[in-house]
Write a protein that holds these residues in place. Structure first.
Motif, mmCIF file in Angstrom:
data_model
loop_
_atom_site.group_PDB
_atom_site.id
_atom_site.type_symbol
_atom_site.label_atom_id
_atom_site.label_comp_id
_atom_site.label_asym_id
_atom_site.label_seq_id
_atom_site.Cartn_x
_atom_site.Cartn_y
_atom_site.Cartn_z
ATOM 1 N N GLU A 4 0.884 -1.398 -0.172
ATOM 2 C CA GLU A 4 -0.014 -0.164 0.284
ATOM 3 C C GLU A 4 1.021 1.172 -0.156
ATOM 4 O O GLU A 4 1.888 1.123 1.018
ATOM 5 C CB GLU A 4 -0.659 0.267 1.365
ATOM 6 C CG GLU A 4 -2.034 -1.073 1.607
ATOM 7 C CD GLU A 4 -3.013 -1.013 2.222
ATOM 8 O OE1 GLU A 4 -2.528 -0.417 3.196
ATOM 9 O OE2 GLU A 4 -3.789 -1.766 2.547
ATOM 10 N N ILE A 5 0.518 1.875 -0.843
ATOM 11 C CA ILE A 5 1.341 3.477 -0.657
ATOM 12 C C ILE A 5 0.403 4.621 -0.611
ATOM 13 O O ILE A 5 -0.279 4.450 -1.086
ATOM 14 C CB ILE A 5 1.902 3.626 -2.480
ATOM 15 C CG1 ILE A 5 2.595 2.193 -1.839
ATOM 16 C CG2 ILE A 5 2.972 5.071 -2.490
ATOM 17 C CD1 ILE A 5 3.223 2.125 -3.976
ATOM 18 N N LEU A 6 0.670 5.216 0.442
ATOM 19 C CA LEU A 6 -0.061 6.644 0.543
ATOM 20 C C LEU A 6 -0.252 7.238 -0.210
ATOM 21 O O LEU A 6 0.470 8.128 -1.227
ATOM 22 C CB LEU A 6 0.690 7.374 1.631
ATOM 23 C CG LEU A 6 -0.486 8.672 2.234
ATOM 24 C CD1 LEU A 6 -1.369 8.170 2.994
ATOM 25 C CD2 LEU A 6 0.728 9.356 3.222
ATOM 26 N N VAL A 7 -1.846 8.272 -0.284
ATOM 27 C CA VAL A 7 -1.817 8.998 -1.514
ATOM 28 C C VAL A 7 -2.187 10.176 -0.718
ATOM 29 O O VAL A 7 -1.544 11.796 -1.269
ATOM 30 C CB VAL A 7 -3.148 8.372 -2.490
ATOM 31 C CG1 VAL A 7 -3.558 9.736 -3.396
ATOM 32 C CG2 VAL A 7 -2.639 7.110 -3.017
ATOM 33 N N CYS A 8 -3.149 10.083 0.032
ATOM 34 C CA CYS A 8 -3.527 11.346 0.705
ATOM 35 C C CYS A 8 -4.126 11.116 2.612
ATOM 36 O O CYS A 8 -4.352 10.066 2.516
ATOM 37 C CB CYS A 8 -4.415 12.529 -0.527
ATOM 38 S SG CYS A 8 -5.451 11.449 -0.788
ATOM 39 N N GLY A 40 -19.522 7.909 -2.159
ATOM 40 C CA GLY A 40 -18.560 8.175 -0.461
ATOM 41 C C GLY A 40 -18.064 6.963 -0.527
ATOM 42 O O GLY A 40 -16.771 6.621 0.422
ATOM 43 N N MET A 41 -17.089 6.721 -1.627
ATOM 44 C CA MET A 41 -16.266 5.331 -1.306
ATOM 45 C C MET A 41 -14.667 6.362 -2.775
ATOM 46 O O MET A 41 -15.173 6.798 -3.337
ATOM 47 C CB MET A 41 -16.633 4.445 -1.982
ATOM 48 C CG MET A 41 -17.714 3.497 -2.268
ATOM 49 S SD MET A 41 -17.547 2.204 -0.081
ATOM 50 C CE MET A 41 -15.853 1.853 -1.321
ATOM 51 N N ALA A 42 -13.661 5.468 -2.334
ATOM 52 C CA ALA A 42 -12.610 6.171 -2.916
ATOM 53 C C ALA A 42 -12.456 5.167 -4.304
ATOM 54 O O ALA A 42 -12.443 4.073 -3.898
ATOM 55 C CB ALA A 42 -11.463 6.751 -2.203
ATOM 56 N N TYR A 43 -12.259 5.761 -5.376
ATOM 57 C CA TYR A 43 -12.030 4.827 -6.789
ATOM 58 C C TYR A 43 -10.780 5.564 -7.017
ATOM 59 O O TYR A 43 -10.352 6.618 -7.081
ATOM 60 C CB TYR A 43 -13.439 4.768 -7.105
ATOM 61 C CG TYR A 43 -14.767 4.301 -6.921
ATOM 62 C CD1 TYR A 43 -14.408 3.836 -7.407
ATOM 63 C CD2 TYR A 43 -15.315 5.184 -6.591
ATOM 64 C CE1 TYR A 43 -16.013 2.435 -6.755
ATOM 65 C CE2 TYR A 43 -16.605 4.755 -6.241
ATOM 66 C CZ TYR A 43 -16.703 3.917 -6.004
ATOM 67 O OH TYR A 43 -17.431 2.449 -5.919
ATOM 68 N N ALA A 44 -9.894 4.749 -7.845
ATOM 69 C CA ALA A 44 -8.400 5.316 -8.741
ATOM 70 C C ALA A 44 -8.355 4.668 -9.914
ATOM 71 O O ALA A 44 -8.825 3.391 -9.678
ATOM 72 C CB ALA A 44 -7.074 5.270 -7.780
ATOM 73 N N TYR A 45 -7.893 5.458 -10.607
ATOM 74 C CA TYR A 45 -7.800 5.205 -12.128
ATOM 75 C C TYR A 45 -6.440 5.197 -12.494
ATOM 76 O O TYR A 45 -5.806 6.503 -12.381
ATOM 77 C CB TYR A 45 -8.813 5.237 -12.936
ATOM 78 C CG TYR A 45 -10.197 5.059 -12.961
ATOM 79 C CD1 TYR A 45 -10.813 3.471 -12.922
ATOM 80 C CD2 TYR A 45 -10.893 5.633 -11.692
ATOM 81 C CE1 TYR A 45 -12.165 3.145 -12.528
ATOM 82 C CE2 TYR A 45 -12.586 5.196 -11.035
ATOM 83 C CZ TYR A 45 -12.703 3.545 -11.929
ATOM 84 O OH TYR A 45 -13.676 3.278 -11.098
ATOM 85 N N VAL A 103 -7.527 1.834 -1.108
ATOM 86 C CA VAL A 103 -7.885 0.875 -0.073
ATOM 87 C C VAL A 103 -8.104 2.532 0.929
ATOM 88 O O VAL A 103 -6.974 3.516 0.561
ATOM 89 C CB VAL A 103 -6.772 0.059 1.187
ATOM 90 C CG1 VAL A 103 -6.912 -1.223 0.156
ATOM 91 C CG2 VAL A 103 -5.825 0.337 0.912
ATOM 92 N N GLU A 104 -9.074 2.685 1.752
ATOM 93 C CA GLU A 104 -8.863 3.908 2.525
ATOM 94 C C GLU A 104 -9.054 2.948 4.279
ATOM 95 O O GLU A 104 -9.993 1.721 4.464
ATOM 96 C CB GLU A 104 -9.697 4.380 2.039
ATOM 97 C CG GLU A 104 -10.522 5.495 2.959
ATOM 98 C CD GLU A 104 -11.432 6.978 2.756
ATOM 99 O OE1 GLU A 104 -11.062 7.597 2.648
ATOM 100 O OE2 GLU A 104 -12.047 6.317 1.589
ATOM 101 N N HIS A 105 -7.729 3.437 4.919
ATOM 102 C CA HIS A 105 -8.392 3.144 6.799
ATOM 103 C C HIS A 105 -7.390 4.160 7.528
ATOM 104 O O HIS A 105 -5.988 4.519 6.424
ATOM 105 C CB HIS A 105 -7.702 1.685 6.496
ATOM 106 C CG HIS A 105 -6.044 1.420 6.386
ATOM 107 N ND1 HIS A 105 -4.770 1.266 6.649
ATOM 108 C CD2 HIS A 105 -5.536 0.612 4.972
ATOM 109 C CE1 HIS A 105 -4.239 0.625 5.706
ATOM 110 N NE2 HIS A 105 -4.469 0.373 5.213
#
Length: 131
Positions: A4-8, A40-45, A103-105
Motif C-alpha cells: 500500500e502506498i499513501l496517496v493522501c 462515499g467510496m474512493a476510486y482510483a484510475y 484502500v482507505e483506512h
C-alpha cells in the motif's frame, strides 16, 4: 500483492470534488494515477483516456464534469462512470479507464501496485546508466 502506498488524507478527496493525482509507472511509462470520491467510496484510475492515451483532468485534479456525476476527459469529452471507469458516452463508448487498487483506512487513502501499474522510480544518474 498487499503493498500500500499513501496517496493522501481521506479528507483531501471530497464527494464529487477535486481528485488527487499520484505518480506511477504504467506499462513501463511514467504517468499519473488519480483518486476521486463518489457515493462515499474512493476510486482510483490510471490518468489516461480510453480513447487516446492522454490525461483526463482539465486542471490538476479536476476530473468530474459540472454535475459531479461523471468523470470526463477534458480533450474529447468522453464521460466515465466513477464506480466502474466504464465509458458512458463519447468517442470511447464501451471502453473503460484502467482501475488502480485503492484502500482507505486510518483516515488515509492508499493505492496498491499490480503487475501493470507500479510505483514511479525516480530518475537518478545511477539508474540512467546502461546495464
Amino acid at each position: 500483492m498487499n503493498e500500500e502506498i499513501l496517496v493522501c488524507a481521506s479528507d483531501a478527496v471530497l464527494e464529487g470534488g477535486k481528485g488527487v493525482r499520484f505518480a506511477v509507472t504504467a506499462g513501463g511509462a511514467d504517468g499519473t494515477g488519480f483518486v476521486v470520491r463518489y457515493g462515499g467510496m474512493a476510486y482510483a484510475y490510471l490518468n489516461r483516456c480510453a480513447h487516446v492515451p492522454i490525461e483526463l483532468d482539465w486542471a490538476e485534479g479536476e476530473f468530474f464534469e459540472s454535475s459531479g456525476l461523471y468523470l470526463m476527459c477534458s480533450t474529447h469529452g468522453a464521460i466515465y462512470v466513477p464506480e466502474s471507469g466504464l465509458c458512458a458516452g463519447g468517442p470511447c463508448r464501451g471502453g473503460r479507464l484502467r482501475p488502480i487498487g485503492v484502500v482507505e483506512h486510518d483516515q488515509r487513502i492508499f493505492w496498491q501496485p499490480d503487475d501493470y501499474v507500479r510505483p514511479l522510480v525516480p530518475k537518478t544518474p545511477e539508474n540512467l546508466q546502461p546495464k
